[in-house]
Design a protein around this motif. Structure first.
Motif, PDB file in Angstrom:
ATOM      1  N   TYR A   1       0.797  -1.224   0.000  1.00 20.48           N
ATOM      2  CA  TYR A   1       0.000   0.000   0.000  1.00 20.48           C
ATOM      3  C   TYR A   1       0.834   1.282   0.000  1.00 20.48           C
ATOM      4  CZ  TYR A   1      -4.231  -2.764   0.727  1.00 20.48           C
ATOM      5  OH  TYR A   1      -5.272  -3.646   0.584  1.00 20.48           O
ATOM      6  N   PRO A   2       1.933   1.379   0.771  1.00 19.73           N
ATOM      7  CA  PRO A   2       2.685   2.636   0.777  1.00 19.73           C
ATOM      8  C   PRO A   2       3.251   3.026  -0.588  1.00 19.73           C
ATOM      9  CG  PRO A   2       3.235   1.338   2.709  1.00 19.73           C
ATOM     10  CD  PRO A   2       2.420   0.454   1.830  1.00 19.73           C
ATOM     11  N   THR A   3       3.445   2.060  -1.492  1.00 21.29           N
ATOM     12  CA  THR A   3       3.979   2.399  -2.816  1.00 21.29           C
ATOM     13  C   THR A   3       2.930   2.224  -3.918  1.00 21.29           C
ATOM     14  OG1 THR A   3       4.809   0.131  -3.208  1.00 21.29           O
ATOM     15  CG2 THR A   3       6.297   1.697  -2.109  1.00 21.29           C
ATOM     16  N   LEU A   4       1.693   1.965  -3.540  1.00 22.04           N
ATOM     17  CA  LEU A   4       0.636   1.706  -4.518  1.00 22.04           C
ATOM     18  C   LEU A   4       0.227   2.989  -5.232  1.00 22.04           C
ATOM     19  CD1 LEU A   4      -1.403  -0.454  -5.599  1.00 22.04           C
ATOM     20  CD2 LEU A   4      -2.968   0.347  -3.805  1.00 22.04           C
TER      21      LEU A   4
ATOM     22  N   GLN B   1       0.626   6.653  -3.517  1.00 25.70           N
ATOM     23  CA  GLN B   1       1.243   6.170  -2.285  1.00 25.70           C
ATOM     24  C   GLN B   1       0.199   5.586  -1.326  1.00 25.70           C
ATOM     25  OE1 GLN B   1       3.423   9.765  -1.153  1.00 25.70           O
ATOM     26  NE2 GLN B   1       5.300   8.842  -1.924  1.00 25.70           N
ATOM     27  N   GLY B   2      -0.713   4.799  -1.901  1.00 31.63           N
ATOM     28  CA  GLY B   2      -1.684   4.099  -1.090  1.00 31.63           C
ATOM     29  C   GLY B   2      -2.879   4.915  -0.649  1.00 31.63           C
ATOM     30  N   VAL B   3      -2.986   6.153  -1.129  1.00 30.36           N
ATOM     31  CA  VAL B   3      -4.129   7.000  -0.792  1.00 30.36           C
ATOM     32  C   VAL B   3      -4.986   7.177  -2.033  1.00 30.36           C
ATOM     33  CG1 VAL B   3      -4.912   9.236   0.066  1.00 30.36           C
ATOM     34  CG2 VAL B   3      -2.819   8.194   0.989  1.00 30.36           C
ATOM     35  N   LEU B   4      -6.261   6.860  -1.899  1.00 26.74           N
ATOM     36  CA  LEU B   4      -7.201   6.944  -3.008  1.00 26.74           C
ATOM     37  C   LEU B   4      -7.871   8.317  -2.989  1.00 26.74           C
ATOM     38  CD1 LEU B   4      -9.599   4.126  -4.048  1.00 26.74           C
ATOM     39  CD2 LEU B   4     -10.508   6.436  -3.752  1.00 26.74           C
TER      40      LEU B   4
ATOM     41  N   ASP C   1      -7.376   6.481   2.836  1.00 28.20           N
ATOM     42  CA  ASP C   1      -6.032   5.943   3.023  1.00 28.20           C
ATOM     43  C   ASP C   1      -6.145   4.437   3.215  1.00 28.20           C
ATOM     44  OD1 ASP C   1      -3.534   5.099   4.143  1.00 28.20           O
ATOM     45  OD2 ASP C   1      -3.115   7.169   4.717  1.00 28.20           O
ATOM     46  N   LEU C   2      -5.700   3.663   2.222  1.00 27.22           N
ATOM     47  CA  LEU C   2      -5.899   2.219   2.237  1.00 27.22           C
ATOM     48  C   LEU C   2      -5.055   1.526   3.296  1.00 27.22           C
ATOM     49  CD1 LEU C   2      -5.920   1.621  -1.629  1.00 27.22           C
ATOM     50  CD2 LEU C   2      -7.870   2.027  -0.114  1.00 27.22           C
TER      51      LEU C   2
END
Length: 250
Positions: A76-79, A140-143, A164-165
């Motif tokens: 998730y942090p790099t998504l 960065q994992g935030v939609l 925030d996923l």
């Protein structure tokens, strides 16, 4: 494929450097383009051991995503990426806070205690929708979304903001527009251009629809998915532009 849905995807798992002869220990990035066509969202969630969250719901989710690491374990942090969703004819069912994770955010069951009485029955037992659709980007994992639209029998619901996923938190602006004249809420829930977003569109639309503007309610939903904090936002109906005095030059 399963009876309730079909999933198709293409992608790669490549070294971050892009070099063909990368070392075995070098980090790799997963990149995936996908489409999920769903005939029954509730049945699909039940198959994956998440029963009781949705009833019905036919549609699709498609987009492209990427993250650093294995294709089998999204990081998730790099998504990052972008998504588009379009579903119709379903209902978010009543669940305990946090049980539905991100679906619990969409069900809006935290709203009833803040809603006027004429809206409370729309959400308290789960929002039944004619459609749910919208676009989102992930960084960065935030939609992020500025045009999530849901239409029910008595109201349209419009959302913009972030989820925030990784931290399972949200910060959303939620606007509930009553269905006063047949089809008006449907119009407002289908005409939002992602390039403009909810805020600008809503101001323009409600200026032309004074009855809709008077009944519209706005909320801020923040905090964790398990314990959402809902604040009613006092709305000032948009003022009509001043008319020029009689006889003034145009």
């Amino acid at each position: 494929d399963v009876p309730e849905a079909r999933f198709s995807a293409t992608g790669n798992w490549a070294p971050l450097s892009g070099a063909a002869g990368a070392s075995a220990g070098e980090q790799r990035r997963t990149a995936l383009s996908f489409r999920l066509d769903v005939d029954d969202s509730g049945a699909l969630l039940t198959r994956f051991n998440r029963p009781g969250l949705v009833r019905g719901g036919k549609g699709r989710i498609e987009g492209s995503v990427g993250w650093i690491g294995s294709p089998l374990a999204p990081d998730y942090p790099t998504l990052s990426g972008q998504l588009q969703a379009d579903f119709e004819r379903g209902q978010f069912l009543k669940v305990e806070p946090g049980a539905g994770r991100l679906l619990g955010v969409l069900s809006l069951q935290a709203l009833p205690r803040r809603l006027a009485l004429d809206f409370r029955d729309v959400f308290s037992d789960g929002f039944a929708f004619d459609f749910v659709r919208g676009d989102a980007r992930i960084e960065q994992g935030v939609l992020f979304t500025n045009n999530l639209q849901m239409k029910g029998v008595n109201a349209a619901v419009l959302m913009e903001g972030t989820a925030d996923l990784a931290r399972e938190q949200q910060d959303l602006k939620v606007v509930v527009v009553p269905e006063i004249n047949a089809g008006t809420a449907s119009l407002i829930a289908t005409a939002i251009n992602p390039a403009i977003g909810l805020g600008s569109f809503l101001a323009q639309f409600l200026l032309r629809q004074p009855l809709q503007s008077a009944g519209t309610q706005e909320f801020r939903v923040s905090g964790s998915w398990a314990d959402p904090q809902v604040t009613k936002v006092d709305r000032t109906p948009p003022a009509a532009p001043a008319r020029a005095p009689a006889g003034a030059l145009q």
